[in-house]
Enzyme design. Sequence first.
Site, PDB file in Angstrom:
ATOM      1  N   ASP A 128     -31.631  44.243 -26.925  1.00  0.00           N
ATOM      2  CA  ASP A 128     -32.468  45.303 -26.357  1.00  0.00           C
ATOM      3  C   ASP A 128     -32.619  46.489 -27.317  1.00  0.00           C
ATOM      4  O   ASP A 128     -33.736  46.989 -27.535  1.00  0.00           O
ATOM      5  CB  ASP A 128     -31.864  45.765 -25.026  1.00  0.00           C
ATOM      6  CG  ASP A 128     -32.893  46.468 -24.160  1.00  0.00           C
ATOM      7  OD1 ASP A 128     -34.052  46.008 -24.142  1.00  0.00           O
ATOM      8  OD2 ASP A 128     -32.557  47.478 -23.551  1.00  0.00           O
ATOM      9  N   CYS A 171     -40.243  34.238  -8.812  1.00  0.00           N
ATOM     10  CA  CYS A 171     -40.329  33.012  -8.002  1.00  0.00           C
ATOM     11  C   CYS A 171     -39.943  33.383  -6.576  1.00  0.00           C
ATOM     12  O   CYS A 171     -39.136  32.727  -5.944  1.00  0.00           O
ATOM     13  CB  CYS A 171     -39.481  31.887  -8.576  1.00  0.00           C
ATOM     14  SG  CYS A 171     -37.780  32.309  -8.870  1.00  0.00           S
ATOM     15  N   ASP A 188     -40.323  37.755 -16.620  1.00  0.00           N
ATOM     16  CA  ASP A 188     -40.001  36.750 -15.595  1.00  0.00           C
ATOM     17  C   ASP A 188     -38.686  37.220 -14.981  1.00  0.00           C
ATOM     18  O   ASP A 188     -37.606  36.725 -15.296  1.00  0.00           O
ATOM     19  CB  ASP A 188     -39.864  35.385 -16.287  1.00  0.00           C
ATOM     20  CG  ASP A 188     -39.625  34.254 -15.305  1.00  0.00           C
ATOM     21  OD1 ASP A 188     -39.923  34.428 -14.117  1.00  0.00           O
ATOM     22  OD2 ASP A 188     -39.130  33.194 -15.745  1.00  0.00           O
ATOM     23  N   GLY A 212     -35.880  29.821 -21.546  1.00  0.00           N
ATOM     24  CA  GLY A 212     -37.072  29.752 -22.402  1.00  0.00           C
ATOM     25  C   GLY A 212     -38.249  28.982 -21.832  1.00  0.00           C
ATOM     26  O   GLY A 212     -39.218  28.717 -22.554  1.00  0.00           O
ATOM     27  N   GLY A 213     -38.235  28.655 -20.549  1.00  0.00           N
ATOM     28  CA  GLY A 213     -39.309  27.841 -19.963  1.00  0.00           C
ATOM     29  C   GLY A 213     -40.687  28.475 -20.129  1.00  0.00           C
ATOM     30  O   GLY A 213     -41.656  27.783 -20.447  1.00  0.00           O
ATOM     31  N   CYS A 219     -37.255  38.486 -20.375  1.00  0.00           N
ATOM     32  CA  CYS A 219     -36.217  37.879 -19.507  1.00  0.00           C
ATOM     33  C   CYS A 219     -36.247  36.379 -19.796  1.00  0.00           C
ATOM     34  O   CYS A 219     -36.564  35.563 -18.924  1.00  0.00           O
ATOM     35  CB  CYS A 219     -36.506  38.140 -18.038  1.00  0.00           C
ATOM     36  SG  CYS A 219     -36.653  39.882 -17.613  1.00  0.00           S
ATOM     37  N   ALA A 220     -35.921  36.002 -21.016  1.00  0.00           N
ATOM     38  CA  ALA A 220     -36.275  34.665 -21.519  1.00  0.00           C
ATOM     39  C   ALA A 220     -35.456  33.553 -20.888  1.00  0.00           C
ATOM     40  O   ALA A 220     -35.929  32.426 -20.774  1.00  0.00           O
ATOM     41  CB  ALA A 220     -36.136  34.630 -23.036  1.00  0.00           C
ATOM     42  N   GLY A 221     -34.211  33.819 -20.483  1.00  0.00           N
ATOM     43  CA  GLY A 221     -33.376  32.765 -19.903  1.00  0.00           C
ATOM     44  C   GLY A 221     -33.412  31.508 -20.758  1.00  0.00           C
ATOM     45  O   GLY A 221     -33.278  31.560 -21.984  1.00  0.00           O
TER      46      GLY A 221
HETATM   47  C1  LIG Z   1     -35.913  34.165 -13.671  1.00  0.00           C
HETATM   48  S1  LIG Z   1     -34.764  34.140 -14.915  1.00  0.00           S
HETATM   49  C2  LIG Z   1     -35.706  33.744 -16.331  1.00  0.00           C
HETATM   50  C3  LIG Z   1     -36.075  32.302 -16.469  1.00  0.00           C
HETATM   51  C4  LIG Z   1     -36.745  31.986 -17.793  1.00  0.00           C
HETATM   52  N1  LIG Z   1     -37.821  32.898 -18.104  1.00  0.00           N
HETATM   53  C5  LIG Z   1     -37.251  30.558 -17.878  1.00  0.00           C
HETATM   54  O1  LIG Z   1     -38.459  30.328 -17.713  1.00  0.00           O
HETATM   55  O2  LIG Z   1     -36.437  29.678 -18.126  1.00  0.00           O
HETATM   56  C6  LIG Z   1     -34.437  35.835 -15.153  1.00  0.00           C
HETATM   57  C7  LIG Z   1     -33.667  36.148 -16.406  1.00  0.00           C
HETATM   58  O3  LIG Z   1     -33.596  37.568 -16.512  1.00  0.00           O
HETATM   59  C8  LIG Z   1     -32.391  37.908 -17.124  1.00  0.00           C
HETATM   60  N2  LIG Z   1     -32.129  39.336 -16.830  1.00  0.00           N
HETATM   61  C9  LIG Z   1     -31.507  39.873 -15.755  1.00  0.00           C
HETATM   62  N3  LIG Z   1     -31.516  41.229 -15.835  1.00  0.00           N
HETATM   63  C10 LIG Z   1     -32.165  41.531 -16.992  1.00  0.00           C
HETATM   64  C11 LIG Z   1     -32.486  42.749 -17.640  1.00  0.00           C
HETATM   65  N4  LIG Z   1     -32.144  43.930 -17.104  1.00  0.00           N
HETATM   66  N5  LIG Z   1     -33.123  42.696 -18.823  1.00  0.00           N
HETATM   67  C12 LIG Z   1     -33.473  41.506 -19.371  1.00  0.00           C
HETATM   68  N6  LIG Z   1     -33.195  40.307 -18.807  1.00  0.00           N
HETATM   69  C13 LIG Z   1     -32.554  40.323 -17.625  1.00  0.00           C
HETATM   70  C14 LIG Z   1     -31.401  36.932 -16.535  1.00  0.00           C
HETATM   71  O4  LIG Z   1     -30.285  36.782 -17.377  1.00  0.00           O
HETATM   72  C15 LIG Z   1     -32.232  35.648 -16.405  1.00  0.00           C
HETATM   73  O5  LIG Z   1     -32.032  34.800 -17.494  1.00  0.00           O
END
Ligand SMILES: C[S@@+](CC[C@H](N)C(=O)[O-])C[C@H]1O[C@@H](n2cnc3c(N)ncnc32)[C@H](O)[C@@H]1O
Length: 389
Positions: free
Chosen positions: A275, A343, A290, A232-233, A228-230
């Site tokens: 995926d 979080c 995450d 990338g933090g 769930c890289a978003g």
């Molecule tokens: C909490 S944020 C991640 C923040 C990121 N890891 C960072 O540190 O910047 C959650 C992420 O999960 C992604 N997400 C949501 N549903 C998902 C899924 N079914 N599979 C993979 N990623 C998913 C979202 O798009 C979002 O970017």
Amino acid sequence: MTPAARYQAAIEVLDAILAGQTPEPALRAWGRSARFAGSKDRVAISDHVYDVLRNRGRAAALAGCTVPQATGRALILGLLRLQNVAVEDVFGQMPYGPSALSADEAKEHPTPDILSDTPDWLLALLKAEFGPDLEGLLAAMSTRAPVYLRVNTRKTTPEHVIADLAQAGVHAIADPRLATALEVQTGARKITATAAYQAGLVEVQDLSVQMAMAEIPVPQTGRILDYCAGAGGKSLAIAARSDADLTLHDKFPKRMGDVALRAERAGMVYQTREDAQLDHEVQFDVVLLDVPCSGSGTWRRDPMVRWRMTPETLAALQSEQAQILDRAVTLTAPRGLIIYMTCSLLRAENEDAVHAFLARHPQFDLLQSRRFDPRNASDGFFFAVLQAK
Ligand SMILES: C[S@@+](CC[C@H](N)C(=O)[O-])C[C@H]1O[C@@H](n2cnc3c(N)ncnc32)[C@H](O)[C@@H]1O
């Protein structure tokens, strides 16, 4: 702008937020329409807006309203009363301040307790979780969030970067809880313009996240998937301490839009995968999840979350979290780790999600888990390390 005019501007921004806009775009839109406002005005207006949103229940009650009834004007009136600011110095200071109070508005109301800043259904969950500690936690969650930097120790040391930042007008100090975490004392708005930031010596990252990333077991070699890289933090924090091969995925690839630039600055090497592609890859030694969550640990930064959440949105998140955990099982190598993170302050998204996972997948063990909140760290954050047998 006069102090009263800044409050009037905050009223207008709050009305836009109550009509459905999110705070940052509402503040930017107001800023575009008010070229006369200087940078100090904009900062003050933003502070008023966020102070209201973090204390919304009490501000509404002090103006004699319920939360759904309260307008921007009522909320600013209530905030002034909460902060013991003389109301007559703001209301009636025409032409640019808000108009004088009506007789009804001028009525005083008793100060409600801090629990009224949280919707009832959430309060019930939090009370069950935190018991007598809840008021202290909510008080901490009603203050402004500190800004923390993570030092990229691949490129610099905390001592060097503190000096570099100071030259650029950003005063930061080392946090006693974690050597690589710096708390920004002044100049936070200048961080992204500093040479240190541009060169990838520091990243903005909350202390709780940094403490979690420092505690989780990260192998020096092997294969790590940030599922769930978003933006990338978490990957950036891993890359700062490990040479493992890093793969990033997100269900919504656009959310990884900032990763390339951040990686270049920090010197992070990685690849991305969709995926379906992951099924053709060798399984991973670590799968970091995450997951999307309620964000209840970040209320100080995003105070509207508290009021936008509903039992239905929480249930939908819980089911998504379970699906993501189940998907990770197929991607994890024998003896590999799934590291689950949120979080959130809510047990439903943390310990309960992990225990339900262990019941569905008895081939995993729970190695370690920890929660953070403003009383022992900064934002609310949780992680659990699960190992495949
Ligand atoms: C909490 S944020 C991640 C923040 C990121 N890891 C960072 O540190 O910047 C959650 C992420 O999960 C992604 N997400 C949501 N549903 C998902 C899924 N079914 N599979 C993979 N990623 C998913 C979202 O798009 C979002 O970017």
